[in-house]
Design an enzyme around this catalytic site. Structure first.
Site, PDB file in Angstrom:
ATOM      1  N   TYR A  33       0.692  -1.097  -0.104  1.00  0.00           N
ATOM      2  CA  TYR A  33      -0.339  -0.570   0.395  1.00  0.00           C
ATOM      3  C   TYR A  33       0.402   1.499   0.083  1.00  0.00           C
ATOM      4  CZ  TYR A  33       0.601   0.659   4.627  1.00  0.00           C
ATOM      5  OH  TYR A  33       1.318   0.962   6.540  1.00  0.00           O
ATOM      6  N   LYS A 148       6.442  -2.103   1.794  1.00  0.00           N
ATOM      7  CA  LYS A 148       5.493  -0.796   2.895  1.00  0.00           C
ATOM      8  C   LYS A 148       3.878  -2.131   2.134  1.00  0.00           C
ATOM      9  CE  LYS A 148       3.076   3.409   3.577  1.00  0.00           C
ATOM     10  NZ  LYS A 148       2.893   3.464   4.528  1.00  0.00           N
ATOM     11  N   GLU A 180      11.875   3.111  14.054  1.00  0.00           N
ATOM     12  CA  GLU A 180      10.917   4.141  13.831  1.00  0.00           C
ATOM     13  C   GLU A 180      10.043   4.101  14.131  1.00  0.00           C
ATOM     14  OE1 GLU A 180      10.208   3.089   9.671  1.00  0.00           O
ATOM     15  OE2 GLU A 180      10.143   0.779  10.245  1.00  0.00           O
ATOM     16  N   LEU A 204      10.814   1.782   7.037  1.00  0.00           N
ATOM     17  CA  LEU A 204      10.599   1.733   5.863  1.00  0.00           C
ATOM     18  C   LEU A 204      11.161   3.348   5.490  1.00  0.00           C
ATOM     19  CD1 LEU A 204       7.940   0.778   4.122  1.00  0.00           C
ATOM     20  CD2 LEU A 204       7.251   3.657   4.865  1.00  0.00           C
TER      21      LEU A 204
HETATM   22  N1  PDD Z   1       3.005   5.155   6.626  1.00  0.00           N
HETATM   23  N2  PDD Z   1       7.332   3.902   8.466  1.00  0.00           N
HETATM   24  C1  PDD Z   1       6.516   2.772   8.841  1.00  0.00           C
HETATM   25  C2  PDD Z   1       6.434   2.331   8.838  1.00  0.00           C
HETATM   26  C3  PDD Z   1       5.155   3.488   7.896  1.00  0.00           C
HETATM   27  O1  PDD Z   1       4.371   2.671   7.757  1.00  0.00           O
HETATM   28  C4  PDD Z   1       5.471   5.052   7.269  1.00  0.00           C
HETATM   29  C5  PDD Z   1       4.183   5.355   6.644  1.00  0.00           C
HETATM   30  C6  PDD Z   1       6.749   6.198   7.657  1.00  0.00           C
HETATM   31  C7  PDD Z   1       6.729   7.198   7.204  1.00  0.00           C
HETATM   32  O2  PDD Z   1       6.448   6.880   5.386  1.00  0.00           O
HETATM   33  P1  PDD Z   1       5.898   8.243   4.492  1.00  0.00           P
HETATM   34  O3  PDD Z   1       6.833   9.718   5.156  1.00  0.00           O
HETATM   35  O4  PDD Z   1       6.489   7.824   3.194  1.00  0.00           O
HETATM   36  O5  PDD Z   1       5.007   8.584   5.121  1.00  0.00           O
HETATM   37  C8  PDD Z   1       7.524   5.112   7.926  1.00  0.00           C
HETATM   38  C9  PDD Z   1       1.604   5.331   6.119  1.00  0.00           C
HETATM   39  C10 PDD Z   1       1.610   6.982   6.004  1.00  0.00           C
HETATM   40  C11 PDD Z   1       0.393   4.776   6.882  1.00  0.00           C
HETATM   41  O6  PDD Z   1       0.960   4.021   7.502  1.00  0.00           O
HETATM   42  O7  PDD Z   1       0.048   5.412   7.530  1.00  0.00           O
END
Ligand code: PDD
Length: 288
Positions: A33, A148, A180, A204
């Site tokens: 996703y 992801k 993280e 991620l």
């Molecule tokens: N989450 N780390 C994890 C485990 C994540 O699931 C996410 C993003 C990030 C940040 O990535 P980005 O800056 O590209 O959004 C880091 C999304 C937003 C979610 O699960 O809703």
């Protein structure tokens, strides 16, 4: 939740969207996703989000659907989100629907592609100024946290722990290292230097993380991409999380103890200002 969603080539009211119980996303969590933000109806770094998805499909040997950029724009249009301060598009791609076998369907079947858009409420200025809290939680994820995937059970449990602990964010800890958040990346300030875990299979590679690293370099803020232990994290002068729905979020309490002075720190403040300036420039919207 209403609105117009996209499912397998068609836009339709959410109430009409149906998938098979034999979808591999439902049975195995066999899918990926993305969540991409738009400000004032313009996407921030959509190309990078789609590139990350494309890399994921390659790693998992799945098809990469065509026309995703237009699909994102059309979802904003059809949901009247073009004037919203902030909205998000959620996109999910699974390996499709087939009789249950652990190995890939043979012959292969079309991917299931599902997407929706909605307005996203950013925190108020007052909430941001007050700061947020986090709790450390054991990281129970698999060895490819860089992908992801829709298999989010460890993140769901971690986020629930945070909620039950009265905190906003969960800080995932593996082998003593603070990697993280459950849905965001984390940065620490030691002296005048920013530290965050290097991109590896354990985190991620967040798009917001990348943008913030770039902004730090442009602003002459020293950055070290290095592992940070939980013990060190407890000594950090500042902590903030970054992510699509997190932006740059100051953590003023970790595990019930104040971070630094227990107030939003100067580097966090500078980077949040720089991030919102970047958003305003790229999206042509005044975001404060
Ligand atoms: N989450 N780390 C994890 C485990 C994540 O699931 C996410 C993003 C990030 C940040 O990535 P980005 O800056 O590209 O959004 C880091 C999304 C937003 C979610 O699960 O809703």
């Amino acid at each position: 939740m209403g609105g117009t969603v996209f499912l397998n080539g068609e836009f339709m009211p959410r109430s009409r969207a149906r998938i098979s119980p034999d979808d591999r996303g439902f049975l195995f969590g066999d899918g990926l996703y993305e969540v991409t933000p738009a400000y004032g109806g313009r996407f921030l770094a959509l190309d990078r989000h789609l590139a990350r998805l494309q890399r994921g499909t390659k790693e998992l040997r799945m098809a990469f659907p065509q026309g995703l950029e237009e699909l994102h724009r059309e979802l904003l249009r059809r949901n009247d989100l073009e004037d919203e301060e902030m909205s998000i598009v959620y996109l999910q791609v699974t390996r499709g629907t087939a009789p249950r076998t652990h190995h890939f369907p043979d012959p292969s079947v079309p991917a299931t592609v599902y997407a929706w858009a909605r307005a996203f409420e950013r925190p108020t200025r007052e909430a941001w100024e007050k700061g947020f809290s986090a709790v450390s939680v054991v990281d129970r994820r698999w060895a490819r946290a860089d992908l992801k995937t829709i298999q989010l059970l460890p993140q769901v449990l971690a986020q629930q722990d945070a909620r039950e602990g009265g905190a906003t964010d969960a800080l995932l800890v593996r082998d003593g290292l603070a990697l993280e958040g459950a849905h965001n990346n984390v940065f620490f300030v030691f002296g005048d230097t920013l530290a965050t875990h290097p991109a590896s299979n354990q985190i991620l590679p967040g798009i917001t993380r990348e943008i913030v690293l770039g902004l730090a370099r442009e602003n002459g803020i020293p950055v070290k991409e290095r592992p940070v232990s939980l013990a060190e994290a407890h000594q950090a002068a500042e902590i903030f999380f970054t992510g699509t729905t997190t932006e740059v979020r100051p953590t003023v309490r970790l595990d019930g103890r104040p971070v630094g002075e227990g107030t939003v720190g100067p580097l966090t403040r500078r980077l949040q200002t720089a991030f919102l300036a970047r958003v305003s420039r790229e999206c042509g919207a005044a975001v404060t």
